[in-house]
Motif scaffolding. Sequence first.
Motif, mmCIF file in Angstrom:
data_model
loop_
_atom_site.group_PDB
_atom_site.id
_atom_site.type_symbol
_atom_site.label_atom_id
_atom_site.label_comp_id
_atom_site.label_asym_id
_atom_site.label_seq_id
_atom_site.Cartn_x
_atom_site.Cartn_y
_atom_site.Cartn_z
ATOM 1 N N LEU A 134 0.926 -1.235 0.003
ATOM 2 C CA LEU A 134 0.111 -0.003 -0.121
ATOM 3 C C LEU A 134 0.990 1.318 -0.084
ATOM 4 C CD1 LEU A 134 -2.609 -0.886 2.700
ATOM 5 C CD2 LEU A 134 -2.871 -1.135 0.081
ATOM 6 N N LEU A 135 0.313 2.257 -0.602
ATOM 7 C CA LEU A 135 1.126 3.640 -0.582
ATOM 8 C C LEU A 135 0.550 4.456 0.410
ATOM 9 C CD1 LEU A 135 3.098 5.624 -1.965
ATOM 10 C CD2 LEU A 135 1.339 6.369 -3.233
ATOM 11 N N ASN A 176 4.363 12.453 7.737
ATOM 12 C CA ASN A 176 4.836 13.373 6.509
ATOM 13 C C ASN A 176 5.748 12.563 5.711
ATOM 14 O OD1 ASN A 176 3.640 15.379 4.846
ATOM 15 N ND2 ASN A 176 5.622 16.799 5.102
ATOM 16 N N ILE A 220 6.133 9.677 2.612
ATOM 17 C CA ILE A 220 5.402 8.851 1.857
ATOM 18 C C ILE A 220 6.309 7.365 1.615
ATOM 19 C CG2 ILE A 220 6.432 9.756 -0.256
ATOM 20 C CD1 ILE A 220 3.787 9.453 -1.470
ATOM 21 N N VAL A 221 5.683 6.343 2.142
ATOM 22 C CA VAL A 221 6.115 5.157 2.203
ATOM 23 C C VAL A 221 5.335 3.929 1.929
ATOM 24 C CG1 VAL A 221 5.696 5.075 4.616
ATOM 25 C CG2 VAL A 221 7.912 4.008 3.965
ATOM 26 N N ALA A 222 5.878 2.774 1.625
ATOM 27 C CA ALA A 222 5.203 1.665 1.366
ATOM 28 C C ALA A 222 4.699 0.905 2.747
ATOM 29 C CB ALA A 222 6.031 0.601 0.550
ATOM 30 N N SER A 277 14.674 1.899 4.698
ATOM 31 C CA SER A 277 14.724 1.844 3.146
ATOM 32 C C SER A 277 13.414 2.216 2.657
ATOM 33 C CB SER A 277 14.980 0.397 2.556
ATOM 34 O OG SER A 277 14.071 -0.495 2.898
ATOM 35 N N LYS A 278 13.443 2.735 1.410
ATOM 36 C CA LYS A 278 12.191 3.328 0.818
ATOM 37 C C LYS A 278 11.952 3.378 -0.586
ATOM 38 C CE LYS A 278 9.990 7.660 1.197
ATOM 39 N NZ LYS A 278 10.297 8.402 -0.382
ATOM 40 N N VAL A 279 11.106 2.861 -1.339
ATOM 41 C CA VAL A 279 11.207 2.889 -2.793
ATOM 42 C C VAL A 279 10.990 4.448 -3.245
ATOM 43 C CG1 VAL A 279 10.521 0.488 -3.110
ATOM 44 C CG2 VAL A 279 8.744 2.135 -2.788
ATOM 45 N N HIS A 280 11.284 4.649 -4.536
ATOM 46 C CA HIS A 280 10.996 5.916 -5.005
ATOM 47 C C HIS A 280 10.323 5.922 -6.625
ATOM 48 C CE1 HIS A 280 13.642 7.464 -2.213
ATOM 49 N NE2 HIS A 280 14.422 6.341 -2.202
#
Lengths: 279, 279
Positions: free
Chosen positions: A121-122, A127, A129-131, A178-181
């Motif tokens: 889920l997004l 504040n 923005i992360v999965a 970690s985080k996707v972009h």
Amino acid sequence: MPSPKALKPKRDINQLPRKKAVFFLLSVYPIKTEVIKPNTDLAKTIADSLYAANLTPRDGDVIAISAKVVSFSEGNLIRLEGIRPSSLAYSLANKYSLPPEFVEAILAEADEVLGGVSGALLTIKNNIIVANAGLDLSNAPPGYAIPWPKDPKSSCEKLRKKLRELLKADICTMITDSKVHPLRLGSTSIALAVSGFQPVEDLRGSQDLFGKTIKIKRMALADALACAAQLVMGEARESCPAALIRGISLKRVNSSFSTEMTISKDECLYLKNLKPSFD
Amino acid sequence: MPSPKALKPKRDINQLPRKKAVFFLLSVYPIKTEVIKPNTDLAKTIADSLYAANLTPRDGDVIAISAKVVSFSEGNLIRLEGIRPSSLAYSLANKYSLPPEFVEAILAEADEVLGGVSGALLTIKNNIIVANAGLDLSNAPPGYAIPWPKDPKSSCEKLRKKLRELLKADICTMITDSKVHPLRLGSTSIALAVSGFQPVEDLRGSQDLFGKTIKIKRMALADALACAAQLVMGEARESCPAALIRGISLKRVNSSFSTEMTISKDECLYLKNLKPSFD
């Protein structure tokens, strides 16, 4: 292309005088620890590992620590089996191929849900923005998910205080995840919190090579440091939940930061223009 | 908090045996050069600077180079004064406080325009979501903008080939640019192209600490390396357009990559859910 042996470049490629040494060098050391558990004294474990690795921290070194081990050591664990999913959770779980209990946990943890793809889920939390609102199933005990630390800024500050005492050095700390972009394959890291240095370098007002004044440029120093740390920390089962970064020029301050590294939707080049569509 | 002097940690904090040395260390060296101009032989300039800094590249080192100097050395310069803006350019320039000629240049360079904020347009180019289609006014001669290299993958491959010959070492290359991220203050770096190593590490199928199989995790290794390089390169007038990264475990391949680091809108957690609104 041939695979030549590593030889010194020949003298004729350069007429410049050799300097004695490189003027600056960034070093990143992995900090491998025993497996972290709830109630592990994380600062002491990291200090022990540094000592075991013969690594003596210096003033100005940055110790980056994975959000997951910070949270886990603080006893933050979400037991998924006991959760009763709402109808919204069932609907999202069905749409995005996720366990309904996990979705319910994400809904409880997220400040906002913007949509999803199969398996994630997004969301927005703190504040950021992360999965999946930062909830992670990997390296969590079976049947559990690990959320972000409850208050990353406070955790980061406490870790700095303890580590300064244990290490007898005026070090900085940061908590990373970690985080996707957008449109990129794979994740890099960001800083959830930092303590002891300014996390964003403001280049506005400085001059470029042609003497023109730079108008809007800021550098997300803490996020870049998180990525450098990620390169030695690993993501699978390396038991390397921390890294020591040395040699970076930091603006030292005796305070901690978290939301200071974020901007509002209205200022954001992406969120100002891209809106949830819920197709 | 006190500011204790950097002393060795006391023996009593640790009972573990000391290892002889840290098993792994990532090092990042800045490569400071003369100012790059159109038709500068970039590979030779970098080799010269490495030699002057007494830095001997080794097999497996990665040399990161700023997209702007690659492009500039290839003669890619956009003269803004000669441009006649379209009515769309005038309209966007007015809406987002940008020079109309600059907007027209962005429109010519971008594959897609998604919107804007004051001072920047949100665009997609080469499946990379970026401000102003990668066009940069800073460190460009007055009246000019510098775009990305025409073919980053090919430029990266050529630089690797030349540098391998000059340096007599089997090095890797990458071309980097800075980029802002959703809801984050400040920019970090990404890789526009890499040559000589796999840019994304696939962790799927490996096991976590509890023996569970990791299902979706990939690591954007090249982007993380770009961030590590950024930490020593600087963004203003440092004349440090490149960095040498040593000590990272890479999967070496004799090929080059660019779009292989991107995903489609349909696979993207962000772009699948967030759509241009044009308010």
